[in-house]
Design a protein around this motif. Sequence first.
Motif, PDB file in Angstrom:
ATOM      1  N   GLU A  31     -11.591   6.458   4.203  1.00  0.00           N
ATOM      2  CA  GLU A  31     -10.648   7.036   4.621  1.00  0.00           C
ATOM      3  C   GLU A  31     -10.550   8.662   5.902  1.00  0.00           C
ATOM      4  O   GLU A  31      -9.761   8.572   6.755  1.00  0.00           O
ATOM      5  CB  GLU A  31      -9.759   7.678   3.407  1.00  0.00           C
ATOM      6  CG  GLU A  31      -8.885   6.673   3.388  1.00  0.00           C
ATOM      7  CD  GLU A  31      -7.456   6.803   2.067  1.00  0.00           C
ATOM      8  OE1 GLU A  31      -7.814   8.074   1.818  1.00  0.00           O
ATOM      9  OE2 GLU A  31      -7.482   6.315   1.324  1.00  0.00           O
ATOM     10  N   ALA A  32     -12.256   8.925   5.142  1.00  0.00           N
ATOM     11  CA  ALA A  32     -13.104  10.264   6.312  1.00  0.00           C
ATOM     12  C   ALA A  32     -13.022   9.457   7.344  1.00  0.00           C
ATOM     13  O   ALA A  32     -12.884  10.056   9.178  1.00  0.00           O
ATOM     14  CB  ALA A  32     -13.034  11.044   5.384  1.00  0.00           C
ATOM     15  N   GLU A  33     -13.790   8.182   7.512  1.00  0.00           N
ATOM     16  CA  GLU A  33     -14.147   7.514   8.501  1.00  0.00           C
ATOM     17  C   GLU A  33     -13.040   7.379   9.745  1.00  0.00           C
ATOM     18  O   GLU A  33     -13.408   7.668  10.544  1.00  0.00           O
ATOM     19  CB  GLU A  33     -15.251   6.881   8.266  1.00  0.00           C
ATOM     20  CG  GLU A  33     -16.445   6.562   7.204  1.00  0.00           C
ATOM     21  CD  GLU A  33     -18.061   7.220   8.409  1.00  0.00           C
ATOM     22  OE1 GLU A  33     -16.925   7.274   9.587  1.00  0.00           O
ATOM     23  OE2 GLU A  33     -18.604   7.239   7.999  1.00  0.00           O
ATOM     24  N   LEU A  34     -12.272   6.800   9.132  1.00  0.00           N
ATOM     25  CA  LEU A  34     -10.665   6.273   9.665  1.00  0.00           C
ATOM     26  C   LEU A  34      -9.998   7.612  10.870  1.00  0.00           C
ATOM     27  O   LEU A  34      -9.544   7.633  11.824  1.00  0.00           O
ATOM     28  CB  LEU A  34     -10.295   5.881   9.129  1.00  0.00           C
ATOM     29  CG  LEU A  34     -10.735   4.470   8.759  1.00  0.00           C
ATOM     30  CD1 LEU A  34      -9.486   3.857   7.880  1.00  0.00           C
ATOM     31  CD2 LEU A  34     -10.519   3.160  10.175  1.00  0.00           C
ATOM     32  N   ASN A  35      -9.758   8.496   9.860  1.00  0.00           N
ATOM     33  CA  ASN A  35      -9.408   9.889  10.421  1.00  0.00           C
ATOM     34  C   ASN A  35      -9.916  10.544  11.752  1.00  0.00           C
ATOM     35  O   ASN A  35      -9.929  10.860  12.012  1.00  0.00           O
ATOM     36  CB  ASN A  35      -9.596  10.997   8.963  1.00  0.00           C
ATOM     37  CG  ASN A  35      -7.982  10.503   8.124  1.00  0.00           C
ATOM     38  OD1 ASN A  35      -7.488  10.182   9.021  1.00  0.00           O
ATOM     39  ND2 ASN A  35      -8.140  10.781   7.147  1.00  0.00           N
ATOM     40  N   HIS A  36     -11.990  10.385  11.270  1.00  0.00           N
ATOM     41  CA  HIS A  36     -12.544  10.869  12.320  1.00  0.00           C
ATOM     42  C   HIS A  36     -12.760  10.210  13.933  1.00  0.00           C
ATOM     43  O   HIS A  36     -12.216  10.673  14.493  1.00  0.00           O
ATOM     44  CB  HIS A  36     -14.262  10.574  11.839  1.00  0.00           C
ATOM     45  CG  HIS A  36     -15.201  11.547  12.702  1.00  0.00           C
ATOM     46  ND1 HIS A  36     -15.728  11.136  13.515  1.00  0.00           N
ATOM     47  CD2 HIS A  36     -15.207  12.518  13.065  1.00  0.00           C
ATOM     48  CE1 HIS A  36     -16.416  11.433  14.458  1.00  0.00           C
ATOM     49  NE2 HIS A  36     -16.481  12.801  13.768  1.00  0.00           N
ATOM     50  N   LEU A  37     -12.860   8.825  13.576  1.00  0.00           N
ATOM     51  CA  LEU A  37     -12.369   7.510  14.158  1.00  0.00           C
ATOM     52  C   LEU A  37     -10.935   7.715  15.210  1.00  0.00           C
ATOM     53  O   LEU A  37     -11.557   7.879  16.859  1.00  0.00           O
ATOM     54  CB  LEU A  37     -12.459   6.389  13.707  1.00  0.00           C
ATOM     55  CG  LEU A  37     -12.520   5.428  14.870  1.00  0.00           C
ATOM     56  CD1 LEU A  37     -13.878   5.684  15.739  1.00  0.00           C
ATOM     57  CD2 LEU A  37     -12.212   4.046  14.265  1.00  0.00           C
ATOM     58  N   TYR A  38     -10.291   7.876  15.098  1.00  0.00           N
ATOM     59  CA  TYR A  38      -8.840   8.463  15.049  1.00  0.00           C
ATOM     60  C   TYR A  38      -8.104   9.783  15.586  1.00  0.00           C
ATOM     61  O   TYR A  38      -7.572  10.206  16.405  1.00  0.00           O
ATOM     62  CB  TYR A  38      -7.858   7.978  14.633  1.00  0.00           C
ATOM     63  CG  TYR A  38      -7.745   5.607  14.899  1.00  0.00           C
ATOM     64  CD1 TYR A  38      -7.499   5.152  15.757  1.00  0.00           C
ATOM     65  CD2 TYR A  38      -8.170   5.102  13.587  1.00  0.00           C
ATOM     66  CE1 TYR A  38      -7.261   3.728  15.624  1.00  0.00           C
ATOM     67  CE2 TYR A  38      -8.347   4.006  13.486  1.00  0.00           C
ATOM     68  CZ  TYR A  38      -7.566   3.413  14.921  1.00  0.00           C
ATOM     69  OH  TYR A  38      -8.007   2.276  15.080  1.00  0.00           O
ATOM     70  N   TRP A  89      -4.488  10.764   8.246  1.00  0.00           N
ATOM     71  CA  TRP A  89      -3.662  10.007   8.008  1.00  0.00           C
ATOM     72  C   TRP A  89      -3.346   8.918   6.939  1.00  0.00           C
ATOM     73  O   TRP A  89      -4.805   9.337   6.362  1.00  0.00           O
ATOM     74  CB  TRP A  89      -2.893   8.330   9.343  1.00  0.00           C
ATOM     75  CG  TRP A  89      -2.726   7.712   8.941  1.00  0.00           C
ATOM     76  CD1 TRP A  89      -3.170   5.925   8.333  1.00  0.00           C
ATOM     77  CD2 TRP A  89      -0.882   7.380   9.377  1.00  0.00           C
ATOM     78  NE1 TRP A  89      -1.843   5.329   8.057  1.00  0.00           N
ATOM     79  CE2 TRP A  89      -1.333   5.452   8.358  1.00  0.00           C
ATOM     80  CE3 TRP A  89      -0.042   7.652   9.013  1.00  0.00           C
ATOM     81  CZ2 TRP A  89       0.118   5.080   8.131  1.00  0.00           C
ATOM     82  CZ3 TRP A  89       1.118   7.252   9.095  1.00  0.00           C
ATOM     83  CH2 TRP A  89       1.357   6.204   8.739  1.00  0.00           C
ATOM     84  N   ASP A  90      -2.445   8.662   6.350  1.00  0.00           N
ATOM     85  CA  ASP A  90      -3.037   7.958   5.206  1.00  0.00           C
ATOM     86  C   ASP A  90      -3.218   6.825   4.721  1.00  0.00           C
ATOM     87  O   ASP A  90      -2.568   6.128   5.155  1.00  0.00           O
ATOM     88  CB  ASP A  90      -2.219   8.285   3.869  1.00  0.00           C
ATOM     89  CG  ASP A  90      -1.713   7.480   2.643  1.00  0.00           C
ATOM     90  OD1 ASP A  90      -3.168   7.599   1.898  1.00  0.00           O
ATOM     91  OD2 ASP A  90      -1.008   7.376   1.631  1.00  0.00           O
TER      92      ASP A  90
END
Length: 90
Positions: free
Chosen positions: A1-8, A12-13
């Motif tokens: 989840e941390a990786e996706l929040n960083h990527l975008y 976001w949950d």
Amino acid sequence: EAELNHLYRRQWDWQATLTTNGAFSVVFPDALSHGYATRSDQITLALNKLVVDISEPILDPKAVAVLDTAWILVAGLPDIARSERVIRNM
């Protein structure tokens, strides 16, 4: 989840759920974000240098995420249907 929040670059949950060994199911915030992630063959996530493949699920992710192993007693089958192949197809 941390990786996706960083990527975008947004919070976001992602509702990340482990589905199989090393595979996760996540919920994207919108179709545009999903399309961005699935255009590439593989993406290297910056925080942990993970190389991942984000793709469309073959099965409904909501159905697969809640499946557990269970024993079911099936009674009254005709003799012709009493084979492992037939039972698995059911």
